[in-house]
Design a protein around this motif. Structure first.
Motif, PDB file in Angstrom:
ATOM      1  N   MET A 297       0.991  -0.943  -0.064  1.00 34.32           N
ATOM      2  CA  MET A 297      -0.238   0.024   0.299  1.00 34.32           C
ATOM      3  C   MET A 297       0.871   1.402   0.212  1.00 34.32           C
ATOM      4  O   MET A 297       0.767   2.581  -1.001  1.00 34.32           O
ATOM      5  CB  MET A 297      -0.583   0.244   0.980  1.00 34.32           C
ATOM      6  N   ASN A 298       1.980   0.988   0.635  1.00 34.42           N
ATOM      7  CA  ASN A 298       2.524   1.882   0.539  1.00 34.42           C
ATOM      8  C   ASN A 298       3.598   2.507  -0.642  1.00 34.42           C
ATOM      9  O   ASN A 298       3.567   3.974  -1.015  1.00 34.42           O
ATOM     10  CB  ASN A 298       3.858   2.052   1.515  1.00 34.42           C
ATOM     11  N   ALA A 299       3.413   1.438  -1.210  1.00 30.99           N
ATOM     12  CA  ALA A 299       4.424   1.709  -3.046  1.00 30.99           C
ATOM     13  C   ALA A 299       3.085   2.589  -3.630  1.00 30.99           C
ATOM     14  O   ALA A 299       3.903   3.078  -4.746  1.00 30.99           O
ATOM     15  CB  ALA A 299       4.413   0.357  -3.549  1.00 30.99           C
ATOM     16  N   PHE A 300       1.690   2.250  -3.231  1.00 27.79           N
ATOM     17  CA  PHE A 300       1.112   2.795  -4.272  1.00 27.79           C
ATOM     18  C   PHE A 300       0.629   4.717  -4.048  1.00 27.79           C
ATOM     19  O   PHE A 300       0.611   5.225  -4.578  1.00 27.79           O
ATOM     20  CB  PHE A 300      -0.362   1.901  -3.974  1.00 27.79           C
ATOM     21  N   PHE A 301       0.523   4.484  -2.644  1.00 30.47           N
ATOM     22  CA  PHE A 301       0.641   6.230  -2.153  1.00 30.47           C
ATOM     23  C   PHE A 301       1.802   6.626  -2.610  1.00 30.47           C
ATOM     24  O   PHE A 301       1.885   7.778  -3.341  1.00 30.47           O
ATOM     25  CB  PHE A 301       0.108   5.906  -0.945  1.00 30.47           C
ATOM     26  N   LYS A 302       2.742   6.437  -2.751  1.00 28.91           N
ATOM     27  CA  LYS A 302       3.900   6.872  -2.930  1.00 28.91           C
ATOM     28  C   LYS A 302       4.131   6.834  -4.715  1.00 28.91           C
ATOM     29  O   LYS A 302       4.423   7.916  -5.312  1.00 28.91           O
ATOM     30  CB  LYS A 302       5.381   6.231  -3.143  1.00 28.91           C
ATOM     31  N   ALA A 303       3.776   5.841  -5.404  1.00 27.67           N
ATOM     32  CA  ALA A 303       3.339   6.596  -6.849  1.00 27.67           C
ATOM     33  C   ALA A 303       2.504   7.586  -7.205  1.00 27.67           C
ATOM     34  O   ALA A 303       2.251   8.215  -8.349  1.00 27.67           O
ATOM     35  CB  ALA A 303       2.360   4.850  -8.150  1.00 27.67           C
ATOM     36  N   LEU A 304       1.287   7.163  -6.420  1.00 31.67           N
ATOM     37  CA  LEU A 304       0.299   8.914  -6.536  1.00 31.67           C
ATOM     38  C   LEU A 304       1.331  10.052  -6.540  1.00 31.67           C
ATOM     39  O   LEU A 304       0.980  10.742  -7.109  1.00 31.67           O
ATOM     40  CB  LEU A 304      -0.687   8.284  -5.290  1.00 31.67           C
ATOM     41  N   GLN A 305       1.831   9.998  -5.732  1.00 29.60           N
ATOM     42  CA  GLN A 305       2.194  11.045  -5.079  1.00 29.60           C
ATOM     43  C   GLN A 305       3.264  11.961  -6.050  1.00 29.60           C
ATOM     44  O   GLN A 305       2.963  12.344  -7.445  1.00 29.60           O
ATOM     45  CB  GLN A 305       3.266  11.236  -3.945  1.00 29.60           C
ATOM     46  N   VAL A 306       4.109  10.159  -7.135  1.00 28.93           N
ATOM     47  CA  VAL A 306       5.031  10.600  -8.067  1.00 28.93           C
ATOM     48  C   VAL A 306       3.810  11.517  -9.098  1.00 28.93           C
ATOM     49  O   VAL A 306       4.829  12.245  -9.562  1.00 28.93           O
ATOM     50  CB  VAL A 306       5.648   9.455  -8.244  1.00 28.93           C
ATOM     51  N   GLN A 307       3.091  10.489  -9.552  1.00 28.59           N
ATOM     52  CA  GLN A 307       2.403  10.930 -10.116  1.00 28.59           C
ATOM     53  C   GLN A 307       1.633  12.695 -10.376  1.00 28.59           C
ATOM     54  O   GLN A 307       1.627  12.964 -11.191  1.00 28.59           O
ATOM     55  CB  GLN A 307       1.021  10.113 -10.556  1.00 28.59           C
ATOM     56  N   ARG A 308       1.268  12.728  -9.057  1.00 30.47           N
ATOM     57  CA  ARG A 308       0.804  14.114  -8.773  1.00 30.47           C
ATOM     58  C   ARG A 308       1.657  15.368  -8.972  1.00 30.47           C
ATOM     59  O   ARG A 308       1.689  16.385  -9.496  1.00 30.47           O
ATOM     60  CB  ARG A 308      -0.024  14.588  -7.391  1.00 30.47           C
ATOM     61  N   TRP A 309       3.400  14.950  -8.862  1.00 26.83           N
ATOM     62  CA  TRP A 309       4.172  16.031  -8.608  1.00 26.83           C
ATOM     63  C   TRP A 309       4.558  16.042  -9.961  1.00 26.83           C
ATOM     64  O   TRP A 309       4.621  17.335 -10.518  1.00 26.83           O
ATOM     65  CB  TRP A 309       5.253  15.762  -8.235  1.00 26.83           C
TER      66      TRP A 309
ATOM     67  N   THR B 222      -7.559   3.758 -17.639  1.00 29.08           N
ATOM     68  CA  THR B 222      -7.044   2.518 -16.811  1.00 29.08           C
ATOM     69  C   THR B 222      -6.628   1.599 -17.004  1.00 29.08           C
ATOM     70  O   THR B 222      -5.499   0.479 -17.025  1.00 29.08           O
ATOM     71  CB  THR B 222      -7.544   2.632 -15.850  1.00 29.08           C
ATOM     72  N   VAL B 223      -7.525   0.861 -18.197  1.00 24.93           N
ATOM     73  CA  VAL B 223      -7.388  -0.295 -18.773  1.00 24.93           C
ATOM     74  C   VAL B 223      -6.361  -0.208 -20.186  1.00 24.93           C
ATOM     75  O   VAL B 223      -5.039  -1.456 -19.638  1.00 24.93           O
ATOM     76  CB  VAL B 223      -8.805  -1.151 -19.650  1.00 24.93           C
TER      77      VAL B 223
ATOM     78  N   ILE C 117      -1.094  -3.073 -14.242  1.00 23.80           N
ATOM     79  CA  ILE C 117      -1.842  -2.443 -13.463  1.00 23.80           C
ATOM     80  C   ILE C 117      -1.534  -1.797 -12.248  1.00 23.80           C
ATOM     81  O   ILE C 117      -2.524  -0.954 -12.122  1.00 23.80           O
ATOM     82  CB  ILE C 117      -2.654  -3.640 -12.111  1.00 23.80           C
ATOM     83  N   GLN C 118      -1.148  -1.791 -11.661  1.00 23.84           N
ATOM     84  CA  GLN C 118      -0.543  -0.497 -10.410  1.00 23.84           C
ATOM     85  C   GLN C 118      -0.332   1.098 -11.290  1.00 23.84           C
ATOM     86  O   GLN C 118      -1.203   1.708 -10.839  1.00 23.84           O
ATOM     87  CB  GLN C 118       0.872  -1.045  -9.771  1.00 23.84           C
ATOM     88  N   THR C 119       0.121   0.851 -12.402  1.00 26.05           N
ATOM     89  CA  THR C 119       0.244   2.529 -12.916  1.00 26.05           C
ATOM     90  C   THR C 119      -1.381   2.844 -13.079  1.00 26.05           C
ATOM     91  O   THR C 119      -1.797   4.007 -13.443  1.00 26.05           O
ATOM     92  CB  THR C 119       1.266   2.725 -14.102  1.00 26.05           C
ATOM     93  N   GLY C 120      -2.011   2.199 -13.769  1.00 27.05           N
ATOM     94  CA  GLY C 120      -3.961   1.922 -14.106  1.00 27.05           C
ATOM     95  C   GLY C 120      -4.633   2.778 -12.958  1.00 27.05           C
ATOM     96  O   GLY C 120      -6.069   3.749 -13.225  1.00 27.05           O
ATOM     97  N   LEU C 121      -4.613   1.661 -11.804  1.00 26.30           N
ATOM     98  CA  LEU C 121      -5.058   1.907 -10.919  1.00 26.30           C
ATOM     99  C   LEU C 121      -5.023   3.658 -10.210  1.00 26.30           C
ATOM    100  O   LEU C 121      -5.560   3.885  -9.168  1.00 26.30           O
ATOM    101  CB  LEU C 121      -5.199   0.825 -10.090  1.00 26.30           C
TER     102      LEU C 121
END
Length: 202
Positions: free
Chosen positions: A1-13, A150-151, A159-163
């Protein structure tokens, strides 16, 4: 889950630093975010109003900022060309946005071919009913565009990048409202371009 939110932060930045230099674009995103949040509330009680707000206000202001005000030259801050930034964009770059906007524009014309839209509607008896049906078609286009990309990312990335991207899109109004709330003030002071002096925090 930490990796997911880290990736979300990177995409936002990355989305902010690459594609939101213009203070006009940022200000329009602030307006877009506020209207999207209003649409989020309305979608549960009045999906027609939500779709009209989402497309005619939120998406119009949002995409106008990207197409008309965001610089298209070389990005000195990030040392990247416009072409490179378009190539690496995770979500809808300008070319893909044009396709989506084109689908949005022509989708209501399906009612001319089949007023019942394959049995989904009763043929509109008046303009009010027609507007209701068009708005629901637009709502479907928006949801479809989100699911499609997303798909697609599941296959061309992972899959993680899409989600992560889907999560980012759905929560962007909350994030943008906070991130760009001061953009109109900077704009009124005559600052057309964000100097991007802040450092990456991810």
């Amino acid at each position: 889950m930490n990796a997911f939110f880290k990736a979300l932060q990177v995409q936002r930045w990355d989305d902010h630093r690459y594609y939101h230099h213009s203070r006009i674009n940022q200000s329009l995103h602030f307006v877009s975010a506020a209207s999207f949040l209003a649409a989020y509330v309305m979608v549960f009680t009045n999906p027609v109003a939500a779709a009209l707000t989402g497309w005619l206000v939120s998406m119009t202001t949002r995409q106008a900022g990207h197409f008309f005000f965001e610089p298209k030259g070389y990005d000195v801050v990030n040392q990247a060309s416009h072409e490179h930034k378009e190539e690496i964009k995770v979500g809808y770059n300008l070319r893909r946005k044009l396709v989506l906007i084109g689908i949005w524009a022509v989708a209501p014309l399906t009612l001319l071919v089949d007023p019942a839209l394959f049995g989904m509607f009763e043929p509109a008896a008046n303009n009010a009913e027609l507007i209701d049906q068009v708005s629901l078609i637009w709502l479907g286009v928006g949801i479809g565009g989100l699911i499609f990309r997303t798909v697609q990312l599941f296959f061309i990335r992972d899959i993680q990048t899409g989600l992560v991207w889907m999560t980012k899109i759905l929560t962007d109004p909350f994030h943008d409202l906070k991130l760009y709330c001061t953009a109109p003030i900077h704009l009124l002071r005559g600052e057309l371009i964000d100097p991007m002096g802040h450092e990456q925090s991810v």
